[in-house]
Design a protein around this motif. Sequence first.
Motif, PDB file in Angstrom:
ATOM      1  N   GLY A  74      15.403  -6.035   5.714  1.00 39.66           N
ATOM      2  CA  GLY A  74      15.912  -6.040   7.091  1.00 39.66           C
ATOM      3  C   GLY A  74      16.914  -4.938   7.363  1.00 39.66           C
ATOM      4  N   LEU A  75      16.735  -3.814   6.663  1.00 37.87           N
ATOM      5  CA  LEU A  75      17.554  -2.619   6.910  1.00 37.87           C
ATOM      6  C   LEU A  75      19.047  -2.870   6.713  1.00 37.87           C
ATOM      7  CD1 LEU A  75      15.733  -0.996   9.996  1.00 37.87           C
ATOM      8  CD2 LEU A  75      15.303  -0.658   7.558  1.00 37.87           C
ATOM      9  N   ASN A 129      12.443   6.385  10.718  1.00 39.95           N
ATOM     10  CA  ASN A 129      11.746   5.177  10.256  1.00 39.95           C
ATOM     11  C   ASN A 129      11.170   4.425  11.450  1.00 39.95           C
ATOM     12  OD1 ASN A 129      10.754   2.969   8.987  1.00 39.95           O
ATOM     13  ND2 ASN A 129      12.676   2.350   8.009  1.00 39.95           N
ATOM     14  N   ASN A 134      10.225  -5.339   8.810  1.00 40.26           N
ATOM     15  CA  ASN A 134      11.116  -6.480   8.610  1.00 40.26           C
ATOM     16  C   ASN A 134      12.179  -6.637   9.687  1.00 40.26           C
ATOM     17  OD1 ASN A 134       9.729  -6.923   6.203  1.00 40.26           O
ATOM     18  ND2 ASN A 134      11.045  -5.459   5.132  1.00 40.26           N
TER      19      ASN A 134
END
Length: 316
Positions: A74-75, A129, A134
């Motif tokens: 989730g970064l 990105n 996610n």
Amino acid sequence: MSACDLSVRIASLVLRNPVLSASGTYGHGLEMGVFTAAAELGAWVSKTVTLEPRGGNPAPRICETEAGLLNSIGLENRGLEHYIAHTLPLMAAADTVVVTNIGGERVQDFAELARRLDGESAVDALEVNLSCPNVQGGKLPFATDRVLAAEVVRAVRAATHKPIFAKLSPNTAGLGEIARAVEGAGADAITAVNTLLGLALDWRTRRPGLATVQGGYSGPGIKPVALRCAWECARAVRIPVIGCGGIQDAADALEYLVAGCTAVQVGTASFADPALPGKLAREMASLLAAQGIGSARELCGTIHDGREARDAVQAR
Ligand code: SIN
């Protein structure tokens, strides 16, 4: 030491070899020096940086499967301010090309990140990105819509002079069209590809392996899919393609070059062997030299697919 020339060019950047770390699998590169010196890599690609700090998704967010890894991180990251103040100064000292991977949920997030990083001399290129599965409920709004993907890249292009890599997703039909759209919007290279959407579960407990249920699948199991995606992109555009997905050894990396890629990224395999990226470059040189091939560039696009992929690559 072999005489093979591994250097490749991506936009204005000359990389000493075609092996890059894949975002999210190699920290910001700094922790990895004991395994692979920065100078052994073509480039370091940072973990995704977002405008604000993110805590990421709930645990469990990593799950091993038969032939790879599912993640739903989730970064998670400390945000742009922290990255500029604390991480970049350390990355700047590295003897390699530094690529900062940026992520956001709105077009203006990407543009703002690009604008703020444009003045940072330690950043050699940005990787956009578009394809994290996610966040945003796994809907991949930018990676599955060529108009939105192009909109993000156009906004980033307007905000920076640095080379832009657009990181695309395998979770879409019409990948070639999306690749062409981001090329038209000003991308200098395409990274193909991010993870495949996947699911793991235990039939006895009925529980999924990840708290988010689905996540991004990476590792050796995805190589045929990712290789096809990279080939599809290389067929579709004239800018360099950086192949990514399931690379475990030098032969895997060379397959991506044959499919039309200029360079490759190594991701999940680095978890098992953090020294792998450095070894890969050396082994690629030996394999090429053993075949009497003088440079990595010579191999690019040499696939016998009956469609003259090589001509397209050599025209770049
Ligand atoms: C994540 O942080 O969830 C993985 C990054 C990505 O797949 O882009």
